[in-house]
Design a protein around this motif. Structure first.
Motif, PDB file in Angstrom:
ATOM      1  N   VAL A 122       0.840  -1.202   0.000  1.00 48.90           N
ATOM      2  CA  VAL A 122       0.000   0.000   0.000  1.00 48.90           C
ATOM      3  C   VAL A 122       0.877   1.256   0.000  1.00 48.90           C
ATOM      4  N   TRP A 123       1.950   1.228   0.796  1.00 52.85           N
ATOM      5  CA  TRP A 123       2.859   2.372   0.826  1.00 52.85           C
ATOM      6  C   TRP A 123       3.510   2.599  -0.535  1.00 52.85           C
ATOM      7  N   ARG A 124       3.868   1.533  -1.215  1.00 46.92           N
ATOM      8  CA  ARG A 124       4.484   1.651  -2.540  1.00 46.92           C
ATOM      9  C   ARG A 124       3.530   2.340  -3.504  1.00 46.92           C
ATOM     10  N   TRP A 125       2.253   1.992  -3.424  1.00 50.06           N
ATOM     11  CA  TRP A 125       1.245   2.647  -4.270  1.00 50.06           C
ATOM     12  C   TRP A 125       1.170   4.133  -3.961  1.00 50.06           C
ATOM     13  N   ILE A 126       1.087   4.485  -2.693  1.00 49.65           N
ATOM     14  CA  ILE A 126       0.945   5.880  -2.281  1.00 49.65           C
ATOM     15  C   ILE A 126       2.171   6.699  -2.672  1.00 49.65           C
ATOM     16  N   SER A 127       3.351   6.224  -2.316  1.00 46.17           N
ATOM     17  CA  SER A 127       4.575   6.992  -2.573  1.00 46.17           C
ATOM     18  C   SER A 127       4.862   7.105  -4.073  1.00 46.17           C
TER      19      SER A 127
ATOM     20  N   ALA B 146      -1.558   6.600   7.637  1.00 50.17           N
ATOM     21  CA  ALA B 146      -1.667   5.589   8.687  1.00 50.17           C
ATOM     22  C   ALA B 146      -3.077   5.017   8.741  1.00 50.17           C
ATOM     23  N   ILE B 147      -4.081   5.871   8.595  1.00 48.79           N
ATOM     24  CA  ILE B 147      -5.473   5.420   8.610  1.00 48.79           C
ATOM     25  C   ILE B 147      -5.740   4.470   7.448  1.00 48.79           C
ATOM     26  N   ILE B 148      -5.242   4.814   6.274  1.00 43.57           N
ATOM     27  CA  ILE B 148      -5.464   3.988   5.077  1.00 43.57           C
ATOM     28  C   ILE B 148      -4.780   2.632   5.220  1.00 43.57           C
ATOM     29  N   ILE B 149      -3.512   2.632   5.613  1.00 45.66           N
ATOM     30  CA  ILE B 149      -2.766   1.373   5.726  1.00 45.66           C
ATOM     31  C   ILE B 149      -3.361   0.485   6.810  1.00 45.66           C
ATOM     32  N   THR B 150      -3.715   1.065   7.946  1.00 48.09           N
ATOM     33  CA  THR B 150      -4.330   0.287   9.027  1.00 48.09           C
ATOM     34  C   THR B 150      -5.663  -0.302   8.576  1.00 48.09           C
ATOM     35  N   SER B 151      -6.419   0.446   7.782  1.00 46.96           N
ATOM     36  CA  SER B 151      -7.712  -0.043   7.287  1.00 46.96           C
ATOM     37  C   SER B 151      -7.532  -1.229   6.346  1.00 46.96           C
ATOM     38  N   PHE B 152      -6.504  -1.194   5.504  1.00 47.38           N
ATOM     39  CA  PHE B 152      -6.219  -2.349   4.643  1.00 47.38           C
ATOM     40  C   PHE B 152      -5.924  -3.585   5.483  1.00 47.38           C
ATOM     41  N   ARG B 153      -5.164  -3.422   6.548  1.00 46.18           N
ATOM     42  CA  ARG B 153      -4.844  -4.569   7.421  1.00 46.18           C
ATOM     43  C   ARG B 153      -6.084  -5.056   8.157  1.00 46.18           C
ATOM     44  N   ASP B 154      -6.932  -4.126   8.611  1.00 48.28           N
ATOM     45  CA  ASP B 154      -8.162  -4.527   9.295  1.00 48.28           C
ATOM     46  C   ASP B 154      -9.012  -5.423   8.403  1.00 48.28           C
TER      47      ASP B 154
ATOM     48  N   THR C 170      -0.627   8.783  14.485  1.00 44.53           N
ATOM     49  CA  THR C 170      -1.382   7.890  13.597  1.00 44.53           C
ATOM     50  C   THR C 170      -2.836   8.317  13.448  1.00 44.53           C
ATOM     51  N   GLU C 171      -3.404   8.928  14.482  1.00 40.66           N
ATOM     52  CA  GLU C 171      -4.813   9.325  14.422  1.00 40.66           C
ATOM     53  C   GLU C 171      -5.043  10.450  13.420  1.00 40.66           C
ATOM     54  N   ALA C 172      -4.055  11.345  13.269  1.00 43.39           N
ATOM     55  CA  ALA C 172      -4.192  12.472  12.347  1.00 43.39           C
ATOM     56  C   ALA C 172      -3.441  12.261  11.050  1.00 43.39           C
ATOM     57  N   ASN C 173      -2.918  11.074  10.859  1.00 39.91           N
ATOM     58  CA  ASN C 173      -2.110  10.755   9.682  1.00 39.91           C
ATOM     59  C   ASN C 173      -2.972   9.977   8.687  1.00 39.91           C
ATOM     60  N   PRO C 174      -3.364  10.575   7.569  1.00 44.07           N
ATOM     61  CA  PRO C 174      -4.246   9.862   6.621  1.00 44.07           C
ATOM     62  C   PRO C 174      -3.625   8.590   6.060  1.00 44.07           C
TER      63      PRO C 174
ATOM     64  N   PHE D 163       6.798   7.823   5.862  1.00 48.17           N
ATOM     65  CA  PHE D 163       7.080   6.381   5.922  1.00 48.17           C
ATOM     66  C   PHE D 163       7.349   5.940   7.356  1.00 48.17           C
ATOM     67  N   TYR D 164       8.169   6.706   8.065  1.00 47.21           N
ATOM     68  CA  TYR D 164       8.512   6.340   9.436  1.00 47.21           C
ATOM     69  C   TYR D 164       7.443   6.761  10.438  1.00 47.21           C
ATOM     70  N   ALA D 165       6.583   7.724  10.055  1.00 44.46           N
ATOM     71  CA  ALA D 165       5.521   8.166  10.950  1.00 44.46           C
ATOM     72  C   ALA D 165       4.258   7.325  10.805  1.00 44.46           C
ATOM     73  N   SER D 166       4.252   6.400   9.886  1.00 43.19           N
ATOM     74  CA  SER D 166       3.098   5.529   9.659  1.00 43.19           C
ATOM     75  C   SER D 166       3.451   4.096  10.042  1.00 43.19           C
ATOM     76  N   PRO D 167       2.462   3.324  10.506  1.00 43.46           N
ATOM     77  CA  PRO D 167       2.728   1.931  10.907  1.00 43.46           C
ATOM     78  C   PRO D 167       2.886   1.010   9.700  1.00 43.46           C
ATOM     79  N   ILE D 168       4.009   1.166   9.022  1.00 44.70           N
ATOM     80  CA  ILE D 168       4.281   0.359   7.832  1.00 44.70           C
ATOM     81  C   ILE D 168       5.154  -0.843   8.196  1.00 44.70           C
ATOM     82  N   ILE D 169       6.273  -0.570   8.853  1.00 41.36           N
ATOM     83  CA  ILE D 169       7.154  -1.663   9.286  1.00 41.36           C
ATOM     84  C   ILE D 169       7.097  -1.853  10.788  1.00 41.36           C
TER      85      ILE D 169
END
Length: 263
Positions: A75-80, A213-221, A207-211, A184-190
């Motif tokens: 997901v991060w690769r797509w975004i970046s 982080a919200i997107i990546i966490t939602s994919f995992r959920d 993470t709460e105000a980081n879009p 990258f480092y401010a989001s729960p990627i690794i």
């Protein structure tokens, strides 16, 4: 603005051509060709898995870290990739723009769609990991199209903004790479989001105000935790991104002459 949107729609064949040419250009001179669409995210996962698990010895006992990692990195690769490509999209075709009138918005649009197609191959890699580690998504997988739509609108909004600004402030191109690294480092990627909570409640805003982080966490959920995504956070992202997108289309329609002068 209505006329501008009609101009974009009339050039749907050009958008399709730009998407196809963008996909071909990525691995044009490589021996493996399109196979890199699968191999690249896979190798990316292996590198970070070796770093975090083998070298640092940090692997969750609650879930498969490999699946956790592959979802985050794909997901991060797509975004970046979408942000990097769309920010330079108009500059890349400056020679064409100076010769023929074209709605300039089609360039960040086509580059963002190109990265969406690449992401579809990343989904295949995620599916391979889900099968290999015996992780079966629940019924919540029906939310996946909505999540992809939110992410796409989010990336289109960013692409339109950066694509326009980069024309006038060329230094933005260099700054973007550093900003992306921060996210990258401010989001729960690794790393797991729970690790941030251990530092104290004052850090949860990261993470709460980081879009992203919200997107990546939602994919995992959806894909590995069999739970519903953060609908509130996703809806906020969709509403704000849609507003920015509409405004930027209006702004492009009124100020495209400035792009010609700047190029």
């Amino acid at each position: 603005m209505k006329t501008y949107l009609q101009d974009i729609r009339k050039r749907k064949d050009l958008i399709l051509y730009l998407v196809k040419s963008g996909l071909k250009a990525e691995h044009r001179n490589s021996y493996l060709g399109y196979f890199w669409w699968l191999l690249d995210p896979l190798l990316n996962v292996l590198v970070y898995y070796f770093l975090v698990v083998v070298i640092l010895g940090r692997e969750s006992q609650e879930f498969s870290y490999a699946v956790f990692l592959v979802i985050g990195l794909v997901v991060w690769r797509w975004i970046s990739s979408a942000i990097n490509a769309s920010s330079k999209s108009i500059l890349r075709y400056s020679s064409i723009i100076n010769q023929v009138y074209l709605p300039k918005a089609i360039f960040p649009l086509s580059f963002t769609i190109t990265q969406l197609v690449n992401f579809m191959f990343g989904i295949v890699v995620i599916a391979i990991f889900l099968i290999a580690y015996g992780v079966t998504p629940g019924w919540q997988v029906v939310y996946l199209p909505y999540l992809i739509l939110v992410t796409l609108v989010f990336l289109l909004a960013i692409g339109f903004v950066l694509g326009f600004i980069t024309i006038f402030v060329r230094d933005i191109e260099n700054i973007i790479s550093h900003i992306i690294r921060i996210f990258f480092y401010a989001s729960p990627i690794i790393w797991e989001e729970s690790r941030l909570a251990r530092l104290g409640p004052e850090y949860t805003w990261i993470t709460e105000a980081n879009p992203i982080a919200i997107i990546i966490t939602s994919f995992r959920d959806i894909l590995m935790f069999n739970s519903s995504p953060d609908f509130f956070g996703l809806t906020v992202i969709l509403v704000i991104s849609s507003a920015v997108l509409v405004y930027m289309l209006y702004y492009y329609s009124k100020h495209e002459h400035k792009i010609i002068k700047a190029l």
